[in-house]
Scaffold this motif. Structure first.
Motif, PDB file in Angstrom:
ATOM      1  N   ALA A 117      50.681  50.369  19.745  1.00 21.08           N
ATOM      2  CA  ALA A 117      51.376  50.932  18.583  1.00 21.08           C
ATOM      3  C   ALA A 117      51.269  52.451  18.560  1.00 21.08           C
ATOM      4  CB  ALA A 117      50.774  50.360  17.301  1.00 21.08           C
ATOM      5  N   PRO A 118      52.314  53.147  18.046  1.00 20.09           N
ATOM      6  CA  PRO A 118      52.207  54.595  17.827  1.00 20.09           C
ATOM      7  C   PRO A 118      51.082  54.890  16.834  1.00 20.09           C
ATOM      8  CG  PRO A 118      54.481  53.841  17.602  1.00 20.09           C
ATOM      9  CD  PRO A 118      53.630  52.614  17.658  1.00 20.09           C
ATOM     10  N   ALA A 119      50.395  55.988  17.017  1.00 21.00           N
ATOM     11  CA  ALA A 119      49.220  56.303  16.191  1.00 21.00           C
ATOM     12  C   ALA A 119      49.550  56.333  14.705  1.00 21.00           C
ATOM     13  CB  ALA A 119      48.620  57.632  16.631  1.00 21.00           C
ATOM     14  N   ASP A 120      50.736  56.863  14.344  1.00 18.95           N
ATOM     15  CA  ASP A 120      51.073  57.001  12.926  1.00 18.95           C
ATOM     16  C   ASP A 120      51.601  55.706  12.314  1.00 18.95           C
ATOM     17  OD1 ASP A 120      53.406  57.023  14.395  1.00 18.95           O
ATOM     18  OD2 ASP A 120      54.432  58.474  13.103  1.00 18.95           O
ATOM     19  N   ARG A 121      51.720  54.644  13.124  1.00 19.94           N
ATOM     20  CA  ARG A 121      52.181  53.356  12.617  1.00 19.94           C
ATOM     21  C   ARG A 121      51.238  52.216  13.009  1.00 19.94           C
ATOM     22  NH1 ARG A 121      57.213  53.047  10.718  1.00 19.94           N
ATOM     23  NH2 ARG A 121      57.348  50.835  11.261  1.00 19.94           N
ATOM     24  N   ARG A 122      50.057  52.575  13.452  1.00 14.91           N
ATOM     25  CA  ARG A 122      49.128  51.560  13.954  1.00 14.91           C
ATOM     26  C   ARG A 122      48.768  50.539  12.876  1.00 14.91           C
ATOM     27  NH1 ARG A 122      45.642  54.744  16.248  1.00 14.91           N
ATOM     28  NH2 ARG A 122      46.513  54.454  18.339  1.00 14.91           N
ATOM     29  N   ALA A 123      48.438  50.993  11.690  1.00 17.94           N
ATOM     30  CA  ALA A 123      48.045  50.068  10.628  1.00 17.94           C
ATOM     31  C   ALA A 123      49.189  49.132  10.258  1.00 17.94           C
ATOM     32  CB  ALA A 123      47.583  50.845   9.391  1.00 17.94           C
ATOM     33  N   ARG A 124      50.440  49.608  10.320  1.00 15.94           N
ATOM     34  CA  ARG A 124      51.578  48.743  10.000  1.00 15.94           C
ATOM     35  C   ARG A 124      51.756  47.656  11.044  1.00 15.94           C
ATOM     36  NH1 ARG A 124      55.176  54.005   8.708  1.00 15.94           N
ATOM     37  NH2 ARG A 124      54.169  54.563   6.751  1.00 15.94           N
ATOM     38  N   HIS A 125      51.539  47.998  12.310  1.00 11.36           N
ATOM     39  CA  HIS A 125      51.642  46.984  13.360  1.00 11.36           C
ATOM     40  C   HIS A 125      50.521  45.956  13.234  1.00 11.36           C
ATOM     41  CE1 HIS A 125      54.597  48.851  16.412  1.00 11.36           C
ATOM     42  NE2 HIS A 125      54.758  49.449  15.239  1.00 11.36           N
ATOM     43  N   VAL A 126      49.310  46.424  12.970  1.00 15.90           N
ATOM     44  CA  VAL A 126      48.202  45.500  12.749  1.00 15.90           C
ATOM     45  C   VAL A 126      48.486  44.619  11.535  1.00 15.90           C
ATOM     46  CG1 VAL A 126      45.753  45.338  12.117  1.00 15.90           C
ATOM     47  CG2 VAL A 126      46.489  46.985  13.851  1.00 15.90           C
ATOM     48  N   ALA A 127      49.085  45.203  10.500  1.00 16.75           N
ATOM     49  CA  ALA A 127      49.403  44.454   9.285  1.00 16.75           C
ATOM     50  C   ALA A 127      50.400  43.341   9.557  1.00 16.75           C
ATOM     51  CB  ALA A 127      49.953  45.406   8.219  1.00 16.75           C
ATOM     52  N   ALA A 128      51.334  43.555  10.496  1.00 13.80           N
ATOM     53  CA  ALA A 128      52.302  42.511  10.828  1.00 13.80           C
ATOM     54  C   ALA A 128      51.603  41.281  11.398  1.00 13.80           C
ATOM     55  CB  ALA A 128      53.329  43.052  11.823  1.00 13.80           C
ATOM     56  N   VAL A 129      50.602  41.506  12.233  1.00  9.98           N
ATOM     57  CA  VAL A 129      49.844  40.386  12.789  1.00  9.98           C
ATOM     58  C   VAL A 129      49.016  39.716  11.694  1.00  9.98           C
ATOM     59  CG1 VAL A 129      48.180  39.685  14.543  1.00  9.98           C
ATOM     60  CG2 VAL A 129      49.774  41.544  15.017  1.00  9.98           C
ATOM     61  N   ILE A 130      48.438  40.507  10.824  1.00  6.76           N
ATOM     62  CA  ILE A 130      47.641  39.952   9.729  1.00  6.76           C
ATOM     63  C   ILE A 130      48.514  39.132   8.785  1.00  6.76           C
ATOM     64  CG2 ILE A 130      46.281  40.574   7.691  1.00  6.76           C
ATOM     65  CD1 ILE A 130      45.120  42.876   9.306  1.00  6.76           C
ATOM     66  N   ALA A 131      49.765  39.567   8.592  1.00 11.86           N
ATOM     67  CA  ALA A 131      50.693  38.775   7.789  1.00 11.86           C
ATOM     68  C   ALA A 131      50.905  37.407   8.417  1.00 11.86           C
ATOM     69  CB  ALA A 131      52.028  39.510   7.646  1.00 11.86           C
ATOM     70  N   GLY A 132      51.033  37.366   9.746  1.00 14.97           N
ATOM     71  CA  GLY A 132      51.141  36.088  10.435  1.00 14.97           C
ATOM     72  C   GLY A 132      49.891  35.253  10.262  1.00 14.97           C
ATOM     73  N   LEU A 133      48.743  35.901  10.298  1.00 12.29           N
ATOM     74  CA  LEU A 133      47.476  35.201  10.119  1.00 12.29           C
ATOM     75  C   LEU A 133      47.431  34.493   8.769  1.00 12.29           C
ATOM     76  CD1 LEU A 133      43.991  36.570  11.059  1.00 12.29           C
ATOM     77  CD2 LEU A 133      44.370  35.611   8.796  1.00 12.29           C
ATOM     78  N   PHE A 134      47.807  35.194   7.708  1.00  9.68           N
ATOM     79  CA  PHE A 134      47.744  34.576   6.389  1.00  9.68           C
ATOM     80  C   PHE A 134      48.856  33.563   6.179  1.00  9.68           C
ATOM     81  CE2 PHE A 134      44.803  37.996   5.592  1.00  9.68           C
ATOM     82  CZ  PHE A 134      43.874  37.370   4.784  1.00  9.68           C
ATOM     83  N   ALA A 135      49.960  33.727   6.892  1.00  2.53           N
ATOM     84  CA  ALA A 135      50.989  32.683   6.860  1.00  2.53           C
ATOM     85  C   ALA A 135      50.431  31.386   7.429  1.00  2.53           C
ATOM     86  CB  ALA A 135      52.220  33.129   7.645  1.00  2.53           C
ATOM     87  N   GLY A 136      49.582  31.509   8.458  1.00  2.72           N
ATOM     88  CA  GLY A 136      48.929  30.329   9.021  1.00  2.72           C
ATOM     89  C   GLY A 136      47.966  29.684   8.045  1.00  2.72           C
ATOM     90  N   VAL A 137      47.254  30.500   7.289  1.00  9.02           N
ATOM     91  CA  VAL A 137      46.343  29.973   6.270  1.00  9.02           C
ATOM     92  C   VAL A 137      47.132  29.181   5.218  1.00  9.02           C
ATOM     93  CG1 VAL A 137      44.687  30.575   4.465  1.00  9.02           C
ATOM     94  CG2 VAL A 137      44.682  31.824   6.634  1.00  9.02           C
ATOM     95  N   VAL A 138      48.273  29.737   4.799  1.00  8.82           N
ATOM     96  CA  VAL A 138      49.130  29.060   3.820  1.00  8.82           C
ATOM     97  C   VAL A 138      49.646  27.745   4.389  1.00  8.82           C
ATOM     98  CG1 VAL A 138      51.306  29.185   2.552  1.00  8.82           C
ATOM     99  CG2 VAL A 138      49.793  31.166   2.633  1.00  8.82           C
ATOM    100  N   ALA A 139      50.131  27.782   5.639  1.00  5.88           N
ATOM    101  CA  ALA A 139      50.672  26.575   6.262  1.00  5.88           C
ATOM    102  C   ALA A 139      49.612  25.492   6.376  1.00  5.88           C
ATOM    103  CB  ALA A 139      51.233  26.917   7.637  1.00  5.88           C
TER     104      ALA A 139
END
Length: 378
Positions: A117-139
């Motif tokens: 990820a670009p340095a200025d967007r790193r947290a947003r890219h990590v957040a996209a994966v974390i969103a998938g993680l919590f979608a799995g928890v919901v499922a």
């Protein structure tokens, strides 16, 4: 494209860790036990995941991630298939432990996402994966509960095994061939480096302690929720109780917002705000033992607080050292070990003190985490 595939794979594999919790009433009925007597099964999965993180996740710094993802997917699928045919709780616990230990695939992929990820967007890219993680928890909670209610809990584990195998192998095939380890050494070199990495990075230590408190508080209430909803207090079916997992959708909405805030304001400020939000949840959860609206409100708020804190602290952990996979291992192992202990104590607390006892465990964990959360990162 790769980010989307990683997010979907994360959702599928992380669900393996949380499937047992919403199915506890049906599993207990099948084995002729009381649900509260098998509450420890939820913590077994968390402990298995922590063990897998400890031994497998550091390999992201030294091993071929494509091959590792494929192997772990196959092992997790076999273990989930075994869980579907287990004759008793001890055998089921062993299968769940192995399945959870092999379901560390998301924590092999998160450092890859952070690296690319670009340095200025790193947290947003990590957040996209974390969103998938919590979608799995919901499922795991919603779909698992509904399918189990209609077809039995064993069918749920069969479906999880199939999805884990397919998505894991597809992800392994799509990982970029040029991705190669940046550090050489023995297979367990990353594990051996963990104490030194923690010692040399105060930022990593703070991230571990902060998220350990938050995750422990969340685990205490969330893994005990099915016990409350299917008890005399609400007398819901397993399927109806599983629908409460939809409250976790707040996490998938908050994750990208939290990523932008971390990129803009830093991890410490976002974490402190998340802790303030979680503190509001505690009296609501206590009231939720008798009032459904309070339980719903608390469920939404605790997920929002957890994911915001997770995005902030995991981004900090991934950038705190030159060994992101090893640092990520320390971070997630600490969180899951804390969550497993809180979950185990919450099961005992529910047996002896009811829902109020669970809320006490959550309060203690959040208070312990707050002591470190108020310290600014340097």
């Amino acid at each position: 494209m790769l980010l989307a595939v990683v997010a979907v794979c994360t959702a599928v594999t992380v669900a393996n860790i949380y499937l047992a919790a919403p199915l506890l009433p049906l599993i207990a009925h099948g084995f002729g036990s009381e649900p509260s007597a098998l509450a420890w099964l939820a913590s077994v999965s968390l402990l298995g995941y922590a063990a897998g993180l400890l031994f497998f996740a550091p390999l992201g710094d030294t091993a071929d991630r494509r091959r590792l993802v494929g192997i772990l997917s196959a092992v997790a699928a076999l273990a989930m298939g075994a869980a579907a045919v287990c004759p008793g709780p001890v055998a089921l616990a062993c299968a769940l432990f192995v399945a959870a230990a092999a379901s560390v695939i998301p924590q092999l992929l998160v450092p890859l996402v952070a690296e690319r990820a670009p340095a200025d967007r790193r947290a947003r890219h990590v957040a996209a994966v974390i969103a998938g993680l919590f979608a799995g928890v919901v499922a795991a909670r919603v779909l698992g509960g509904l399918v189990a209610q209609a077809h039995g809990w064993r069918v749920v584990f069969v479906g999880a095994a199939a999805l884990t195998l397919v998505l894991g192998l597809v992800t392994a095939a799509l990982l970029p061939a040029e991705t190669r380890p940046r550090h050489s050494g023995p297979a367990l070199a990353g594990l051996a480096r963990l104490p030194q990495v923690l010692k040399e990075s105060p930022e990593l230590r703070r991230a571990c302690l902060r998220q350990g408190g938050m995750y422990g508080a969340w685990s205490a209430v969330w893994t005990s929720l099915a016990l409350l909803l299917t008890s005399d207090a609400y007398d819901m079916s397993t399927g109806a109780a599983g629908l409460f997992g939809l409250l976790g959708l707040s996490a998938t909405v908050v994750a990208p917002l939290a990523g932008g805030l971390v990129d803009r304001f830093g991890a410490a400020r976002v974490t402190a705000t998340a802790y303030a939000g979680a503190a509001v949840c505690l009296p609501l959860f206590w009231l939720g033992g008798r009032q459904l609206w309070a339980l719903c409100a608390a469920g939404i708020l605790i997920h929002a607080a957890l994911v915001a804190s997770h995005v902030a602290n995991q981004t900090l952990a991934l950038t705190a050292t030159s060994l992101p996979a090893t640092a990520n291992t320390a971070y997630v192992v600490g969180g899951f070990a804390s969550g497993a202990l809180a979950s185990a104590l919450a099961g005992t607390a529910f047996t002896h003190g009811g829902w109020g006892g669970v809320c006490v465990i959550a309060t203690v964990w959040l208070a312990l985490g707050w002591v470190t959360a108020i310290r600014r990162s340097t």
